[in-house]
Design a protein around this motif. Structure first.
Motif, PDB file in Angstrom:
ATOM      1  N   GLU A  71       0.827  -1.207   0.000  1.00 45.42           N
ATOM      2  CA  GLU A  71       0.000   0.000   0.000  1.00 45.42           C
ATOM      3  C   GLU A  71       0.866   1.263   0.000  1.00 45.42           C
ATOM      4  O   GLU A  71       0.534   2.252  -0.656  1.00 45.42           O
ATOM      5  CB  GLU A  71      -0.930  -0.006   1.211  1.00 45.42           C
ATOM      6  CG  GLU A  71      -2.015  -1.087   1.158  1.00 45.42           C
ATOM      7  CD  GLU A  71      -2.718  -1.270   2.489  1.00 45.42           C
ATOM      8  OE1 GLU A  71      -2.328  -0.569   3.456  1.00 45.42           O
ATOM      9  OE2 GLU A  71      -3.631  -2.112   2.569  1.00 45.42           O
ATOM     10  N   LEU A  72       1.977   1.195   0.743  1.00 48.79           N
ATOM     11  CA  LEU A  72       2.875   2.348   0.790  1.00 48.79           C
ATOM     12  C   LEU A  72       3.518   2.585  -0.576  1.00 48.79           C
ATOM     13  O   LEU A  72       3.631   3.731  -1.040  1.00 48.79           O
ATOM     14  CB  LEU A  72       3.950   2.117   1.859  1.00 48.79           C
ATOM     15  CG  LEU A  72       4.802   3.311   2.300  1.00 48.79           C
ATOM     16  CD1 LEU A  72       3.943   4.449   2.819  1.00 48.79           C
ATOM     17  CD2 LEU A  72       5.791   2.867   3.380  1.00 48.79           C
ATOM     18  N   GLU A  73       3.938   1.508  -1.241  1.00 49.43           N
ATOM     19  CA  GLU A  73       4.535   1.632  -2.564  1.00 49.43           C
ATOM     20  C   GLU A  73       3.514   2.168  -3.570  1.00 49.43           C
ATOM     21  O   GLU A  73       3.853   3.003  -4.432  1.00 49.43           O
ATOM     22  CB  GLU A  73       5.075   0.274  -3.025  1.00 49.43           C
ATOM     23  CG  GLU A  73       6.315  -0.174  -2.258  1.00 49.43           C
ATOM     24  CD  GLU A  73       6.824  -1.531  -2.700  1.00 49.43           C
ATOM     25  OE1 GLU A  73       8.051  -1.718  -2.715  1.00 49.43           O
ATOM     26  OE2 GLU A  73       5.982  -2.404  -3.018  1.00 49.43           O
ATOM     27  N   GLU A  74       2.263   1.721  -3.477  1.00 50.16           N
ATOM     28  CA  GLU A  74       1.226   2.210  -4.382  1.00 50.16           C
ATOM     29  C   GLU A  74       0.949   3.687  -4.136  1.00 50.16           C
ATOM     30  O   GLU A  74       0.760   4.465  -5.084  1.00 50.16           O
ATOM     31  CB  GLU A  74      -0.048   1.392  -4.199  1.00 50.16           C
ATOM     32  CG  GLU A  74       0.069  -0.052  -4.698  1.00 50.16           C
ATOM     33  CD  GLU A  74      -1.179  -0.863  -4.424  1.00 50.16           C
ATOM     34  OE1 GLU A  74      -2.085  -0.350  -3.728  1.00 50.16           O
ATOM     35  OE2 GLU A  74      -1.248  -2.024  -4.888  1.00 50.16           O
ATOM     36  N   ARG A  75       0.960   4.085  -2.889  1.00 52.29           N
ATOM     37  CA  ARG A  75       0.707   5.493  -2.572  1.00 52.29           C
ATOM     38  C   ARG A  75       1.818   6.387  -3.120  1.00 52.29           C
ATOM     39  O   ARG A  75       1.566   7.470  -3.642  1.00 52.29           O
ATOM     40  CB  ARG A  75       0.592   5.654  -1.053  1.00 52.29           C
ATOM     41  CG  ARG A  75       0.413   7.099  -0.585  1.00 52.29           C
ATOM     42  CD  ARG A  75       0.504   7.201   0.923  1.00 52.29           C
ATOM     43  NE  ARG A  75       0.420   8.578   1.381  1.00 52.29           N
ATOM     44  CZ  ARG A  75      -0.633   9.115   1.977  1.00 52.29           C
ATOM     45  NH1 ARG A  75      -1.708   8.396   2.190  1.00 52.29           N
ATOM     46  NH2 ARG A  75      -0.610  10.378   2.361  1.00 52.29           N
ATOM     47  N   LEU A  76       3.065   5.916  -2.992  1.00 56.24           N
ATOM     48  CA  LEU A  76       4.211   6.709  -3.428  1.00 56.24           C
ATOM     49  C   LEU A  76       4.483   6.563  -4.920  1.00 56.24           C
ATOM     50  O   LEU A  76       5.173   7.409  -5.516  1.00 56.24           O
ATOM     51  CB  LEU A  76       5.459   6.294  -2.638  1.00 56.24           C
ATOM     52  CG  LEU A  76       5.409   6.550  -1.137  1.00 56.24           C
ATOM     53  CD1 LEU A  76       6.613   5.900  -0.452  1.00 56.24           C
ATOM     54  CD2 LEU A  76       5.382   8.050  -0.847  1.00 56.24           C
ATOM     55  N   GLY A  77       4.005   5.480  -5.513  1.00 58.36           N
ATOM     56  CA  GLY A  77       4.240   5.250  -6.925  1.00 58.36           C
ATOM     57  C   GLY A  77       5.648   4.814  -7.249  1.00 58.36           C
ATOM     58  O   GLY A  77       6.129   5.003  -8.378  1.00 58.36           O
ATOM     59  N   VAL A  78       6.339   4.217  -6.286  1.00 57.02           N
ATOM     60  CA  VAL A  78       7.715   3.737  -6.493  1.00 57.02           C
ATOM     61  C   VAL A  78       7.870   2.376  -5.817  1.00 57.02           C
ATOM     62  O   VAL A  78       7.081   1.993  -4.955  1.00 57.02           O
ATOM     63  CB  VAL A  78       8.772   4.711  -5.906  1.00 57.02           C
ATOM     64  CG1 VAL A  78       8.718   6.051  -6.618  1.00 57.02           C
ATOM     65  CG2 VAL A  78       8.582   4.882  -4.395  1.00 57.02           C
ATOM     66  N   ARG A  79       8.914   1.651  -6.202  1.00 56.42           N
ATOM     67  CA  ARG A  79       9.246   0.394  -5.545  1.00 56.42           C
ATOM     68  C   ARG A  79      10.255   0.673  -4.433  1.00 56.42           C
ATOM     69  O   ARG A  79      11.323   1.226  -4.671  1.00 56.42           O
ATOM     70  CB  ARG A  79       9.834  -0.597  -6.554  1.00 56.42           C
ATOM     71  CG  ARG A  79       9.994  -1.999  -5.986  1.00 56.42           C
ATOM     72  CD  ARG A  79      10.445  -2.959  -7.052  1.00 56.42           C
ATOM     73  NE  ARG A  79      11.761  -2.593  -7.581  1.00 56.42           N
ATOM     74  CZ  ARG A  79      12.373  -3.234  -8.579  1.00 56.42           C
ATOM     75  NH1 ARG A  79      11.761  -4.235  -9.176  1.00 56.42           N
ATOM     76  NH2 ARG A  79      13.560  -2.851  -8.991  1.00 56.42           N
ATOM     77  N   LEU A  80       9.924   0.285  -3.220  1.00 54.16           N
ATOM     78  CA  LEU A  80      10.773   0.574  -2.059  1.00 54.16           C
ATOM     79  C   LEU A  80      11.747  -0.549  -1.761  1.00 54.16           C
ATOM     80  O   LEU A  80      12.761  -0.329  -1.093  1.00 54.16           O
ATOM     81  CB  LEU A  80       9.898   0.835  -0.822  1.00 54.16           C
ATOM     82  CG  LEU A  80       8.994   2.072  -0.904  1.00 54.16           C
ATOM     83  CD1 LEU A  80       8.056   2.116   0.299  1.00 54.16           C
ATOM     84  CD2 LEU A  80       9.820   3.351  -0.981  1.00 54.16           C
TER      85      LEU A  80
END
Length: 313
Positions: free
Chosen positions: A39-48
């Motif tokens: 969910e965090l990656e989707e919110r930021l639009g990047v791969r963490l």
């Protein structure tokens, strides 16, 4: 605050290198922890994270985000602690570490009493005889037994603890009794050593009439659990260095005897280590006060060493 919770999951996964372990420490299942990261990656639009079947590691942007996320989380924690300080009511989760034997026998039995007295708190304990990184592991309090090195941490001393060299009578009957510190090196004695990966070169420091004497001791056995060394000593396998309070009952029963009492090891400091900024948090302050008082009473019944507050540096 789902977003803040996701940040905490992300930061912990970076620090421990595992979604399963990071989630477990935050009381989340691997599936929930993984969803928080997604969910965090989707919110930021990047791969963490870069993921493989065996490992997980932050991407370059993940490392940048981690640095900023940690600062955000520290600011939130500090703000919550300042607000809580107005009521002086301990609340929230305490992350605590302690040595294995001391933690099992002395500290862990005290934790439920503290939580009962302060029902808005939770305690997460990790026991290990290895050196821990208090700041890197996001710990609130570390119960410490040893000789603290210079650091930016605060030390609340419980007491200075005498240490002794001990072994079983059967060992001395078979191998002879050391008469001087040099006998530990040249007399073929088996020293039981507390070691763990990346630990420094091991040595014992004994107090002699000429001052401290550093001995590069060796033996056939070492372990990263101090209780194992006690068991080996009781079995007549060698000589161990222990805190006197930890083996007092074995000395009293005769199961263990003291070796080289005229030149004992240097004493160790028993106390609580914590970051300076944590002192304003009521849960940390109350927990440290509680542990210092109760530990002193359990280890030295009838004796009350004068407590001291001093920096580790």
């Amino acid at each position: 605050m789902p977003y803040i919770e996701s940040l905490r999951v992300f930061a912990r996964v970076v620090e421990v290198g595992s979604i399963t372990q990071g989630g477990r420490e935050l009381r989340l299942t691997p599936a929930v922890a993984s969803n928080r990261i997604r969910e965090l990656e989707e919110r930021l639009g990047v791969r963490l994270f870069n993921r493989t079947t065996r490992s997980i590691a932050p991407t370059e942007v993940g490392r940048v985000f981690y640095h900023e996320a940690v600062q955000v989380l520290e600011t939130i924690d500090r703000a919550e602690a300042m607000v809580a300080n107005y009521s002086d009511t301990p609340r929230g989760t305490l992350h605590v570490t302690a040595p294995l034997g001391l933690g099992r026998r002395i500290i862990a039995p005290l934790v439920p009493e503290f939580v009962d007295a302060h029902p808005e708190t939770e305690v997460r304990m990790r026991l290990s005889d290895r050196t821990v990184d208090i700041l890197g592991d996001s710990l609130d309090v570390a119960i410490f037994l040893g000789n603290p090195k210079d650091s930016n941490l605060k030390l609340r001393k419980i007491a200075d603890c005498d240490r002794v060299l001990v072994t079983a009578p059967a060992y001395l009957a078979a191998r002879g009794t050391p008469r001087s510190p040099e006998d530990l090196i040249s007399g073929g004695h088996n020293c039981l050593l507390l070691r763990f990966p990346r630990s420094p070169e091991y040595f014992w420091v004994l107090q002699t009439p000429d001052g401290p004497r550093r001995l590069e001791v060796s033996g056939k056995y070492d372990a990263d659990d101090g209780d194992i060394l006690t068991d080996w000593a009781l079995a007549g396998r060698g000589i161990a260095m222990k805190s006197r309070f930890d083996v007092a009952h074995h000395l009293a029963s005769g199961a263990l005897v003291e070796v080289l009492p005229e030149t004992p090891p240097q004493p160790a400091v028993l106390g609580c280590l914590y970051p300076h900024r944590k002192l304003q948090d009521p849960k940390v302050r109350h927990f440290v006060d509680f542990i210092v008082e109760r530990t002193r009473a359990k280890i030295w019944p009838g004796e009350r060493p004068t407590p001291k507050v001093e920096p580790a540096s």
